[in-house]
Design an enzyme around this catalytic site. Structure first.
Site, mmCIF file in Angstrom:
data_model
loop_
_atom_site.group_PDB
_atom_site.id
_atom_site.type_symbol
_atom_site.label_atom_id
_atom_site.label_comp_id
_atom_site.label_asym_id
_atom_site.label_seq_id
_atom_site.Cartn_x
_atom_site.Cartn_y
_atom_site.Cartn_z
ATOM 1 N N ASP A 141 -2.732 -11.928 2.770
ATOM 2 C CA ASP A 141 -1.933 -10.627 2.859
ATOM 3 C C ASP A 141 -1.838 -10.414 1.211
ATOM 4 O O ASP A 141 -2.018 -11.339 0.250
ATOM 5 C CB ASP A 141 -0.404 -11.429 2.773
ATOM 6 C CG ASP A 141 0.572 -10.321 2.700
ATOM 7 O OD1 ASP A 141 1.648 -10.560 3.580
ATOM 8 O OD2 ASP A 141 0.640 -9.421 2.159
ATOM 9 N N ASN A 162 2.636 -0.975 -5.334
ATOM 10 C CA ASN A 162 2.900 0.580 -4.854
ATOM 11 C C ASN A 162 4.152 1.247 -5.853
ATOM 12 O O ASN A 162 3.722 2.331 -6.234
ATOM 13 C CB ASN A 162 3.593 0.476 -3.308
ATOM 14 C CG ASN A 162 2.469 0.928 -2.524
ATOM 15 O OD1 ASN A 162 1.383 1.417 -2.680
ATOM 16 N ND2 ASN A 162 2.579 0.614 -0.983
ATOM 17 N N ASP A 202 -3.332 2.657 -1.540
ATOM 18 C CA ASP A 202 -4.259 2.732 -0.232
ATOM 19 C C ASP A 202 -5.663 2.430 -1.010
ATOM 20 O O ASP A 202 -6.353 1.904 -0.114
ATOM 21 C CB ASP A 202 -4.347 4.276 0.149
ATOM 22 C CG ASP A 202 -2.919 4.880 0.765
ATOM 23 O OD1 ASP A 202 -2.769 5.803 0.954
ATOM 24 O OD2 ASP A 202 -2.174 3.534 1.062
ATOM 25 N N GLU A 214 -0.009 -4.515 4.412
ATOM 26 C CA GLU A 214 -0.992 -5.216 3.521
ATOM 27 C C GLU A 214 -1.604 -6.326 4.006
ATOM 28 O O GLU A 214 -2.085 -7.376 3.408
ATOM 29 C CB GLU A 214 -0.605 -5.518 2.078
ATOM 30 C CG GLU A 214 0.752 -6.478 2.182
ATOM 31 C CD GLU A 214 1.960 -5.872 2.401
ATOM 32 O OE1 GLU A 214 2.165 -4.679 2.786
ATOM 33 O OE2 GLU A 214 2.950 -6.482 2.074
#
Length: 915
Positions: free
Chosen positions: A788, A796, A805, A832
């Site tokens: 993760d 983000n 992305d 993620e």
């Protein structure tokens, strides 16, 4: 289980409200109240619950003789019955112990609040239940005949039986305190009022058990109860009810109970007192912050014409035709003082404490215990003491009396000959309000000018909290602000006395009851021309009495020094706090039950054929219970509350499959603040045609039918166009090849994550399932790595979703570069989160591969300001090895996820191995 809120004033006597005779149980009633405020009633035919409207029995004990019941500190109801000892939660009951024959002909039950033990007083002795499945004679702590047991305020255990009063300790010896005193059937420790026992006689004891007092004329005592107002209530066998005041005086109780065998007395948290009888009747009384004085309590006569406050918190009452009488702050009257020829119409107390008395002989004053006449010998209809002096209304003239003489006179405008009631009220600015049958007038004291506000009949005046004036006429209630008449509302013409309380209440008294308005809401409505707010009705159930106008003199209301009020009418005087009467205890919704179409409780998902679904609910209140309001909603189909209603049940039919939540609130009797929301969740299962497997089967059948139809149609077309057969076959072949290629591409895309190029979750599940299916046949091992991206939400938020992305693509590239083609499986599971499945790996090689992945991502050096420490994008990894106990890849993934979260909790950017 419940504690009394304090009662402001000792009330004498309690008001009888009504009798409940249609009970589901019968004979030798016992009473208890639980945390949900429900009143529980036990008798010779079971146990029932009363909420003020409905009696709801415990079905499991229907017809079972019950001897006693009591709540413990946890809110469980303990029930001693002929068939055993029971514990109940709501209407659900379980038997916890059997009772041997001979133990249950009578039982006194007491759950010890200091432990989880339950004591029973029986004909075979004292018993202590500590979890054993049965109680026999061998379990007796003391083997004698006992009727009652309890604990004193200083912590001693006391028991009463056929040979007197006993005391002891839970684990120690028991001994007789008053063995020569004879039978003890009831015990109560009334605190300051002493320790009382009852049997053939009623006795008061010292702490050592010695008898301090034997009350004469009170015999065959069955029950004793100490109330929150300091009174002691004693119920007897055939001798009715007796009450001891806080001052120690005894009196006979409610005449309706004379000759009855009283089996239980209990005060609830709202100061209702319940008295049960052997006849199966339940009498309800109410204690009120307003004391009541009538001729029964010593009021000197029925024609109470006026009141005046005294310095000791009581009032002087003018008894027309007799004289004056002092009524103390507790409502107890003294002897009538004669004087002023008995014609006493009006009273006033000045700042020096002098009582002025007006009537037909003129103006009198009280000097000690003697009424003296003054030089004013005209009939006096009203008296008002102000800073300017004493205002006297006599035969249409208003006199200002000071220092024994009249300083000024003002003729009352609009005076009607024969009028005997004049209402005077001082204005904050020094003026005077004058109301009578000819209207309402404002008097400028200095200028002597009178200004008419209106010319309607005035029955009463009271000051508004904002400096204005409330006036009450014949069927009219109005407000005056700044000497200007505002709008008025219509009220029942029988209301004649307006009163304001210490809070926001404006009360109207009349011969048919009492009504209360909010001054703030009513003032706002009259000032804006809006609709008047609803009034709240009060009556005997709230401890208030309706009042008839004696029609002579006044005032009939005075405010006492401590803020309380006194009001008087024909034959009645009440003193106390109206604000405390209005301060209703909040109610709580309880007993919320869901039942299916057959009336069975719903405790599992509901099938469609079990609809409609019925919700029943209630809340316990014993004053105006039939007007208790509720509102409800069923999420998600009802997102707004329903309109308030007195209904206590709601049904829903035709509910679609899904999860629902039913919510209900009580709004009190008059739209008070909502109670806490009671909630019940329910799931409705889909109908047969709504099930997924059925829908898939129907869709497959349709597809097969379409395919068959297409085939027939193609054959027909081929036969019809034989000349074009070869061309069509070529075309069909080409299209088939294109379609196959497209399907293969779609199949690949369906299993591929578009962002990273790795397998998506679907692709991983299929590949992992196939690989795991061969695990039992392969000699190698299997490792699964779950990883993760650390603080990805912060990434983000700081860099935007486009950079997010790009970050995920970079992590995917690291995974793609590290896996062995055709051997390992790497996939993005969503967001993620990534996984890597490595066949043939042991613990050491799996950890090494995971560490390489972690280091590879960190070495990428993607900046991440939100990741404290490294300052670059990192990942946390959890590693799990598949073993013989794993029957699917899901369990391995779950353990890897657990290790992943352990890595995050340990600081992130690290590898953790699952156990």
């Amino acid at each position: 289980a419940l504690a009394w809120p304090p009662l402001a004033v000792a009330t004498t006597p309690a008001r009888w409200v009504r009798v409940h005779a249609e009970l589901a149980v019968e004979g030798s009633l016992r009473l208890a109240q639980g945390p949900d405020r429900m009143l529980w009633i036990a008798g010779g035919a079971g146990v029932t619950r009363f909420d003020g409207v409905q009696f709801r029995p415990i079905e499991a004990l229907d017809g079972v003789p019950v001897r006693d019941l009591a709540f413990d500190r946890e809110g469980s109801l303990w029930i001693a019955a002929a068939s055993g000892l029971y514990r109940a939660r709501g209407l659900d009951v379980e038997q916890v112990a059997m009772l041997d024959d001979g133990l249950h002909s009578h039982v006194g039950l007491w759950p010890d609040p200091a432990s989880e033990e339950v004591w029973l007083a029986t004909p075979r002795g004292l018993f202590r239940w500590q979890g054993q499945p049965g109680l026999t004679a061998a379990d007796a702590v003391v083997a004698r005949v006992f009727y009652s047991i309890g604990r004193t305020t200083d912590g001693r255990l006391l028991a009463g039986g056929s040979d007197g009063l006993w005391h002891g300790h839970a684990d120690g010896p028991w001994e007789a305190l008053d063995a020569a005193g004879g039978l003890v059937y009831a015990i109560v420790d009334a605190g300051p009022a002493g320790l009382w026992t009852g049997g053939y006689r009623l006795r008061r004891h010292a702490a050592d058990g010695s008898v301090l007092e034997v009350v004469p004329d009170i015999e065959f005592v069955r029950v004793i109860s100490a109330l929150s107002n300091g009174e002691l209530w004693v119920g007897t066998h055939g001798r009715g009810l007796w009450i001891r005041s806080p001052e120690g005086q005894w009196r006979a109780g409610e005449p309706r109970l004379a000759g009855e065998m009283i089996t239980a007395i209990r005060e609830d948290v709202d100061h209702n007192v319940w008295v049960a009888t052997e006849a199966g009747e339940l009498h309800q009384f109410v204690l009120s912050p307003m004391s009541l004085t009538t001729t029964r309590e010593g009021l000197g006569g029925q024609l109470v014409s006026a009141l005046a406050a005294t310095a000791d918190g009581g009032v002087w009452a003018a008894i027309y035709g007799m004289g004056i009488q002092h009524i103390g702050a507790d409502g107890h009257p003294s002897a009538v003082i004669e004087g002023c020829q008995g014609d006493t119409r009006t009273l006033a107390t000045d700042a020096a404490g002098v009582l002025w008395i007006g009537g037909l002989p003129g103006l009198c004053m009280l000097d000690g215990d003697e009424v003296l006449a003054t030089s004013h010998r005209e009939r006096v209809d009203a008296v008002l003491a102000t800073d300017a002096g004493l205002w006297i209304a006599s035969l249409g003239t208003l006199h200002l009396w000071r220092d024994g003489r009249i300083e000024s006179e003002h003729r009352l405008e609009g005076w009607i000959e024969g009028n005997t009631q004049v209402h005077l009220l001082a204005q904050p600015a020094g003026g005077l309000w004058v109301g009578h049958e000819g209207g309402l007038w404002s008097l400028d004291v200095k200028g002597g000018q009178q200004q008419a506000v209106h010319r309607e009949v005035v029955r009463g005046l009271v000051a508004d909290a904002e400096g204005g004036l409330w006036w009450l006429g014949d069927g009219v209630l109005g407000l005056v602000m700044d000497q200007r008449q505002l709008a008025s509302i219509e009220v029942d013409a029988r209301f004649w006395l307006p009163v304001t309380d210490q809070a926001d209440g404006l009360w109207l008294f009349g011969p048919r009851g009492v009504r209360r308005y909010s001054q703030r809401e009513l003032r706002a409505a009259l000032s804006s021309g809006g609709r008047a707010p609803a009034a709240i009705e009060y009556g005997s159930a709230h401890g208030l009495e309706s009042l008839r106008n004696a029609g002579i003199g006044g005032p009939s209301m005075v405010r006492l020094a401590d803020g309380r009020v006194a009001v008087a009418g024909y034959g009645k005087v009440m003193l106390g706090s109206l604000a405390d009467v209005a301060a209703a205890s909040p109610v709580m919704v309880s007993g919320l039950e869901l039942r299916n179409r057959l009336g069975m409780p719903v405790d599992a998902p509901l099938r469609a054929d079990e609809l409609p679904l019925s919700m029943s609910y209630t809340a316990a209140t014993y004053r105006d219970a039939d007007r208790l309001l509720f509102r409800h909603r069923l999420w998600p189909i009802e997102q707004q509350w329903s309109a308030p209603s007195t209904l206590r049940e709601r049904s829903y039919g035709g509910l679609a499959a899904g999860a629902y939540r039913f919510e209900v609130q009580s709004l009190g009797v008059h739209g008070d603040a909502p109670s806490a929301v009671a909630v019940h969740d329910v799931v409705v299962l889909p109908r047969w045609h709504e099930r997924l497997d059925v829908r898939l089967a129907l869709a497959g059948a349709v597809l097969l039918l379409l395919a068959a139809s297409l085939r027939v149609w193609l054959r027909w077309r081929l036969q019809r166009f034989a000349a074009r057969q070869r061309e069509l076959e070529d075309m069909v072949g080409e299209r088939t090849r294109q379609l196959a290629a497209a399907n293969l591409e779609l199949e690949r895309l369906a299993r591929t994550d578009a962002l990273t190029g790795l397998l998506n979750r679907r692709g991983f599940e299929e590949a992992a399932g196939a690989l795991f299916g061969t695990l039992g046949e392969a000699s190698g091992r299997l490792a699964l790595i779950a990883l993760d991206v650390d603080h990805f939400k912060a990434y983000n938020d700081r860099y935007g979703h486009g950079e997010g992305d790009a970050c995920l693509r970079a992590v995917g590239q690291c995974l793609a570069a590290s896996v062995r083609a055709g051997v390992d499986i790497a996939a993005r599971m969503g967001g993620e989160e990534f996984v890597v499945l490595i066949p043939g790996a042991d613990a050491e090689s799996a950890r090494r591969r995971a560490e390489e992945l972690r280091a590879g991502v960190e070495l990428r050096g993607l900046p991440h300001a939100g990741n404290s420490g490294p300052g670059v994008v990192t990942v946390s990894l959890g590693v799990a090895l598949a073993g013989p106990a794993d029957h699917g890849w899901e369990s391995v993934l779950a353990r890897a996820d657990g290790a992943l979260y352990a890595a995050k909790r340990s600081g992130r950017n690290r590898v953790e191995m699952a156990d």
